[in-house]
Design a protein around this motif. Sequence first.
Motif, short mmCIF file in Angstrom:
data_model
loop_
_atom_site.label_atom_id
_atom_site.label_comp_id
_atom_site.label_asym_id
_atom_site.label_seq_id
_atom_site.Cartn_x
_atom_site.Cartn_y
_atom_site.Cartn_z
N CYS A 29 0.85 -1.19 0.00
CA CYS A 29 0.00 0.00 0.00
C CYS A 29 0.88 1.24 0.00
O CYS A 29 2.02 1.21 0.49
N GLN A 30 0.35 2.34 -0.49
CA GLN A 30 0.99 3.65 -0.37
C GLN A 30 -0.08 4.67 -0.04
O GLN A 30 -1.26 4.47 -0.37
N GLU A 31 0.33 5.77 0.58
CA GLU A 31 -0.62 6.85 0.80
C GLU A 31 -0.88 7.57 -0.52
O GLU A 31 0.06 7.83 -1.28
N VAL A 32 -2.14 7.84 -0.80
CA VAL A 32 -2.47 8.64 -1.98
C VAL A 32 -1.85 10.02 -1.78
O VAL A 32 -2.13 10.69 -0.78
N PRO A 33 -0.98 10.47 -2.67
CA PRO A 33 -0.35 11.78 -2.49
C PRO A 33 -1.39 12.90 -2.45
O PRO A 33 -2.35 12.88 -3.22
N ALA A 34 -1.18 13.85 -1.54
CA ALA A 34 -2.10 15.00 -1.43
C ALA A 34 -1.69 16.07 -2.44
O ALA A 34 -1.61 17.26 -2.11
N SER A 35 -1.45 15.65 -3.66
CA SER A 35 -0.94 16.55 -4.70
C SER A 35 -2.06 17.10 -5.57
O SER A 35 -1.82 17.93 -6.45
N GLY A 36 -3.28 16.61 -5.37
CA GLY A 36 -4.41 17.00 -6.18
C GLY A 36 -5.48 15.95 -6.04
O GLY A 36 -5.46 15.15 -5.10
N ILE A 37 -6.43 15.91 -6.97
CA ILE A 37 -7.39 14.81 -6.97
C ILE A 37 -7.23 14.04 -8.28
O ILE A 37 -6.71 14.54 -9.26
N PHE A 38 -7.67 12.78 -8.23
CA PHE A 38 -7.42 11.84 -9.33
C PHE A 38 -8.75 11.38 -9.92
O PHE A 38 -9.77 11.30 -9.23
N ARG A 39 -8.70 11.02 -11.20
CA ARG A 39 -9.85 10.42 -11.87
C ARG A 39 -9.38 9.20 -12.66
O ARG A 39 -8.33 9.24 -13.30
N ILE A 40 -10.17 8.13 -12.58
CA ILE A 40 -9.91 6.94 -13.38
C ILE A 40 -11.11 6.72 -14.29
O ILE A 40 -12.25 6.67 -13.82
N ASP A 41 -10.85 6.58 -15.57
CA ASP A 41 -11.89 6.25 -16.55
C ASP A 41 -12.03 4.73 -16.56
O ASP A 41 -11.23 4.02 -17.18
N LEU A 42 -13.04 4.22 -15.84
CA LEU A 42 -13.20 2.78 -15.68
C LEU A 42 -13.57 2.10 -17.00
O LEU A 42 -13.20 0.95 -17.24
N ARG A 43 -14.29 2.80 -17.86
CA ARG A 43 -14.66 2.24 -19.16
C ARG A 43 -13.41 1.99 -19.99
O ARG A 43 -13.23 0.90 -20.56
N ASP A 44 -12.53 2.97 -20.02
CA ASP A 44 -11.30 2.84 -20.80
C ASP A 44 -10.40 1.77 -20.20
O ASP A 44 -9.81 0.95 -20.93
N CYS A 45 -10.29 1.75 -18.87
CA CYS A 45 -9.42 0.77 -18.21
C CYS A 45 -9.93 -0.65 -18.40
O CYS A 45 -9.15 -1.60 -18.56
N ALA A 46 -11.26 -0.81 -18.35
CA ALA A 46 -11.84 -2.14 -18.53
C ALA A 46 -11.61 -2.64 -19.96
O ALA A 46 -11.42 -3.84 -20.20
N THR A 47 -11.62 -1.72 -20.91
CA THR A 47 -11.41 -2.09 -22.31
C THR A 47 -9.96 -2.49 -22.57
O THR A 47 -9.67 -3.50 -23.22
N THR A 48 -9.03 -1.70 -22.02
CA THR A 48 -7.60 -1.95 -22.27
C THR A 48 -6.99 -2.93 -21.28
O THR A 48 -5.86 -3.39 -21.47
N LYS A 49 -7.75 -3.22 -20.20
CA LYS A 49 -7.25 -4.08 -19.11
C LYS A 49 -5.95 -3.53 -18.52
O LYS A 49 -5.04 -4.28 -18.13
#
Length: 636
Positions: free
Chosen positions: A173-193
Amino acid sequence: MCGICCVVALSSQHSIHDYFNEDVHCRLRRRGPDSSQQLIKSVCEPSYECLFSGHVLHLRGLMTPQPLEDVNNNIFLWNGEIFNGVHVGDSENDTEVMFRHLALCSSEADILSLFSSLRGPWSFIYYQASQHSLWFGRDYFGRRSLLWQFSNVSDSAFCLTSVSVNVESCNQCQEVPASGIFRIDLRDCATTKSLSLTLFPWKYSCTEETEEEIFVDVLDQVSKYLPNHISLVVNESKLCLRAPVIPLNRTISEASAERASTDSSNTSPVVSIETLQGYLVEEHKKKLVHQFIDVLDEAVKRRVLLLFRDEDQRTKEVQGVSHRKAHVAVLFSGGIDSMVIAALADRHVPLEEPIDLLNVAFMTKEQTKQTGTTKNSINQEMQLDLHCGQENHKDLGAKIGDHLSCFDVPDRITGRAGLKELEALNPSRTWNFVEINVTLKELKEMRRQCITHLIYPLDTVLDDSIGCAIWFASRGEGYISKQGEMKPYKSPAKVVLTGIGADEQLAGYSRHRVCFRKYGPEGLNKELEMELGRISSRNLGRDDRIIGDHGKEARFPFIDEDVVSFLNSLPISEKADLTLPRGIGEKLILRLGAKELGLKASSILPKRAVQFGSRIAKLESNNEKAYHTCSRLKLF
């Protein structure tokens, strides 16, 4: 305070529950004992599955179980407090308010604008169904814990959680850096695995840096926390969050530069209350001190009033104790930081409500043989307690005799002296000075069972010492003195105030003096800027996990956005003067503020770190360095 968790599986090889550790679930429930719920979201095209787990500590407004889901299938997990920036009514719950605002956001810019406006600590996870997007992050200072954990390349799964477990067989595990906020495109990630994270970094509203420079710097920083198979990109529109504080004032006056270059060791004033009084004669200095106290007072006020108070609840722990229970506690050593916080809390906590002062001590190694060193340190504390009554000196003096308790560590002595000052400041208040005594056996047992998992993924000797001290202190189990007798007591307070952030901003550590001697005020400015920049990864995530484990919420008045902006606006010479001796020069503006609040001996106590004041650093090993990896945190 809440425990939040989201597990995402981009592959159908395993059930979503296979990725959700039951031990993690138990630790999340400890953070949020008032409500626990889970929600699974399965999407067929593209194929991915999400498990959302929410555990609530009820502190304000109506009880609001998490996760929240709306008619559009958006899902929200929130671990935070809105103190300003977005209106939350007295009877409203900030989780619902935030979810309502998020539902109105029609673009990425809207979401960033909302989070930029918040004042207060937070971490969050937000599933935006229409876009198949998962948003998450921590506030600018990282005052709330959030960890990420990624599976190996073939599994295509990841986890976001407030707390994890230190298990060797699991991926790191790592701490999520407090450098900003993050977004993950789950549709794109599921397609590309494969997993790709988009970052929206913080940016000062007035900065000379270009967006390009900001993105290059922050990408380099955040990439260090990610496995090689996880890609990180900046958002295409180059959108940023507005930092909630102003940049550090690096101005160096000629006078302060000249003082820094002059050896003042022969002309340094004696450490005394009168020395502080001399600075307050200057009108400009006095005005700044009062401005600082006003902004800090407002920060404390927000943190002690914005919580649910059940008037029907009474404390049953000790006969003779105020029939009202304490809702607010202070991690309390009797030092300048905790004394000022306690004195300001006294202004706003209802008078009929006690305030718990949590004072931790670890049993000294040799109970039967009190060394001269120990006696000398206690004598020094007595000499600093210049304004205690004679009877208090006699009490302290008796402690130095043959019957010196094995728990009379330096923080216990200064804590008792601080209690006397607070009682003199407001005799009408019930101050519960909770003496929390920890034996080596209990320390080892609770570290193995619990604390090692909360400190994780941090692993140094310093993390171990501070983490253990804060865990036992915030648990609040100890003894209080009533009618001359020591009686068992457990603090019921759900809000725990801590003084962290004062040293980092006001040059309170000994390393700041070393830096000042070598590099002058310019070097000190750089050091202080670095201190605040790394406080999320070095301190606050850890402390949030530690205190939250007891179903309590850590609140940090010195890291209130208005307090930080005020201190950042001042040149270093107005905050500290390290040409002056210990007990005056470091945190000078805070010491002057303490004097104006009516505090006396505590205003000139030198800085003493909790690991030394509580004596935990001397309990198990004397030959370790703070930065060494701590073998005691390893599981065997």
